[in-house]
Enzyme design. Structure first.
Site, PDB file in Angstrom:
ATOM      1  N   HIS A   1       0.835  -1.209   0.000  1.00  0.00           N
ATOM      2  CA  HIS A   1       0.000   0.000   0.000  1.00  0.00           C
ATOM      3  C   HIS A   1       0.870   1.259   0.000  1.00  0.00           C
ATOM      4  CE1 HIS A   1      -3.125  -2.631   2.247  1.00  0.00           C
ATOM      5  NE2 HIS A   1      -3.624  -2.411   1.043  1.00  0.00           N
TER       6      HIS A   1
ATOM      7  N   LYS B   1     -15.834  -8.397   5.822  1.00  0.00           N
ATOM      8  CA  LYS B   1     -15.275  -9.325   6.800  1.00  0.00           C
ATOM      9  C   LYS B   1     -15.082  -8.610   8.127  1.00  0.00           C
ATOM     10  CE  LYS B   1     -13.095  -9.013   3.163  1.00  0.00           C
ATOM     11  NZ  LYS B   1     -11.984  -8.485   2.443  1.00  0.00           N
TER      12      LYS B   1
ATOM     13  N   ARG C   1      -2.012  -5.938  -8.329  1.00  0.00           N
ATOM     14  CA  ARG C   1      -0.989  -6.932  -8.004  1.00  0.00           C
ATOM     15  C   ARG C   1      -0.911  -7.938  -9.144  1.00  0.00           C
ATOM     16  NH1 ARG C   1      -3.272  -7.471  -1.996  1.00  0.00           N
ATOM     17  NH2 ARG C   1      -5.113  -7.050  -3.231  1.00  0.00           N
TER      18      ARG C   1
ATOM     19  N   SER D   1      -2.798  -7.766   2.725  1.00  0.00           N
ATOM     20  CA  SER D   1      -3.175  -7.626   4.133  1.00  0.00           C
ATOM     21  C   SER D   1      -3.663  -8.966   4.684  1.00  0.00           C
ATOM     22  CB  SER D   1      -4.275  -6.582   4.294  1.00  0.00           C
ATOM     23  OG  SER D   1      -3.807  -5.318   3.927  1.00  0.00           O
TER      24      SER D   1
HETATM   25  P1  ADP Z   1      -9.800  -3.593  -0.755  1.00  0.00           P
HETATM   26  O1  ADP Z   1     -10.389  -4.556   0.225  1.00  0.00           O
HETATM   27  O2  ADP Z   1     -10.662  -2.416  -1.066  1.00  0.00           O
HETATM   28  O3  ADP Z   1      -9.199  -4.256  -1.973  1.00  0.00           O
HETATM   29  P2  ADP Z   1      -7.149  -3.274   0.296  1.00  0.00           P
HETATM   30  O4  ADP Z   1      -6.785  -2.518   1.512  1.00  0.00           O
HETATM   31  O5  ADP Z   1      -6.924  -4.734   0.310  1.00  0.00           O
HETATM   32  O6  ADP Z   1      -8.636  -2.894   0.057  1.00  0.00           O
HETATM   33  O7  ADP Z   1      -6.394  -2.687  -0.959  1.00  0.00           O
HETATM   34  C1  ADP Z   1      -6.571  -1.396  -1.434  1.00  0.00           C
HETATM   35  C2  ADP Z   1      -5.957  -1.279  -2.815  1.00  0.00           C
HETATM   36  O8  ADP Z   1      -4.556  -1.480  -2.740  1.00  0.00           O
HETATM   37  C3  ADP Z   1      -6.474  -2.277  -3.837  1.00  0.00           C
HETATM   38  O9  ADP Z   1      -6.549  -1.635  -5.097  1.00  0.00           O
HETATM   39  C4  ADP Z   1      -5.404  -3.327  -3.861  1.00  0.00           C
HETATM   40  O10 ADP Z   1      -5.346  -4.006  -5.097  1.00  0.00           O
HETATM   41  C5  ADP Z   1      -4.166  -2.479  -3.666  1.00  0.00           C
HETATM   42  N1  ADP Z   1      -3.038  -3.232  -3.115  1.00  0.00           N
HETATM   43  C6  ADP Z   1      -2.999  -3.871  -1.931  1.00  0.00           C
HETATM   44  N2  ADP Z   1      -1.790  -4.442  -1.739  1.00  0.00           N
HETATM   45  C7  ADP Z   1      -1.047  -4.145  -2.845  1.00  0.00           C
HETATM   46  C8  ADP Z   1       0.285  -4.462  -3.268  1.00  0.00           C
HETATM   47  N3  ADP Z   1       1.094  -5.210  -2.529  1.00  0.00           N
HETATM   48  N4  ADP Z   1       0.692  -3.983  -4.460  1.00  0.00           N
HETATM   49  C9  ADP Z   1      -0.136  -3.244  -5.231  1.00  0.00           C
HETATM   50  N5  ADP Z   1      -1.403  -2.913  -4.886  1.00  0.00           N
HETATM   51  C10 ADP Z   1      -1.856  -3.358  -3.720  1.00  0.00           C
END
Ligand code: ADP
Length: 173
Positions: A20, A44, A93, A130
């Site tokens: 992030h 969740k 990703r 995450s």
């Molecule tokens: P959501 O549940 O809305 O997907 P996240 O907190 O998991 O929320 O992720 C927010 C954004 O960050 C999403 O677009 C996700 O694809 C991106 N993201 C999360 N981890 C990474 C990473 N390691 N590399 C690139 N993008 C990421």
């Protein structure tokens, strides 16, 4: 003023990872202002409350210029509109992300006209999620290469059975 390009990077951030933060740094370079928006409701049960996720993100992103951190409930596109932003920023990703992100981006564009811009993280952190951070940490694994130091400390506190004063026990009621 209105010529400024403002983007919103929304997510659950449970917790914020080095992936992030890489997207946030890239977004801060691409836009005049980047608002990182913590979605307080998640489908969740989150490990960290919205208030904790917000605090962890604020501290982790504190040194990055042009970045503000906020939280919201309800529709992402409404948050974007309220803050005078014109773009949603999301990270990509692997291919698995694509289908969901495409659906989300097209839905948001259809209901609001707001475009989504995708950025790829550095390959060294692009695999981090995450969900896996939570799983590995719960099982006692070392996640120090996956999250910023403040999140590492918060995970240790939470998983040692010592909830953060902020909210830990509120969920149990
Ligand atoms: P959501 O549940 O809305 O997907 P996240 O907190 O998991 O929320 O992720 C927010 C954004 O960050 C999403 O677009 C996700 O694809 C991106 N993201 C999360 N981890 C990474 C990473 N390691 N590399 C690139 N993008 C990421």
């Amino acid at each position: 003023m209105s010529g400024k390009r403002v983007a919103v990077y929304p997510g659950v951030f449970d917790p914020v990872t080095l992936g992030h933060l890489d997207i946030i740094r890239r977004g801060a370079r691409l836009f005049d202002r980047l608002i990182v928006a913590v979605a307080s409701k998640s489908e969740k049960e989150p490990l960290f409350s919205a208030a904790e996720r917000l605090d962890l993100l604020r501290a982790a992103a504190a040194g990055i210029e042009g970045v503000a951190v906020d939280s919201y409930e309800g529709l992402t596109v409404e948050f974007v509109g309220r803050h005078g932003a014109s773009v949603i920023l999301r990270g990509l990703r692997q291919r698995a992300d694509f289908e969901y992100e495409q659906q989300l981006a097209l839905t948001n564009r259809t209901i609001s006209g707001i475009e989504t811009v995708f950025v790829m993280a550095d390959e060294k952190v692009a695999y981090i999620s995450s969900r896996l951070v939570r799983e590995v940490a719960r099982l006692g694994g070392d996640v120090s290469k996956l999250v910023p130091p403040n999140v590492l400390a918060a995970l240790k506190r939470r998983l040692d059975g010592r909830p953060n004063a902020e909210c830990g026990m509120r969920n149990a009621e």
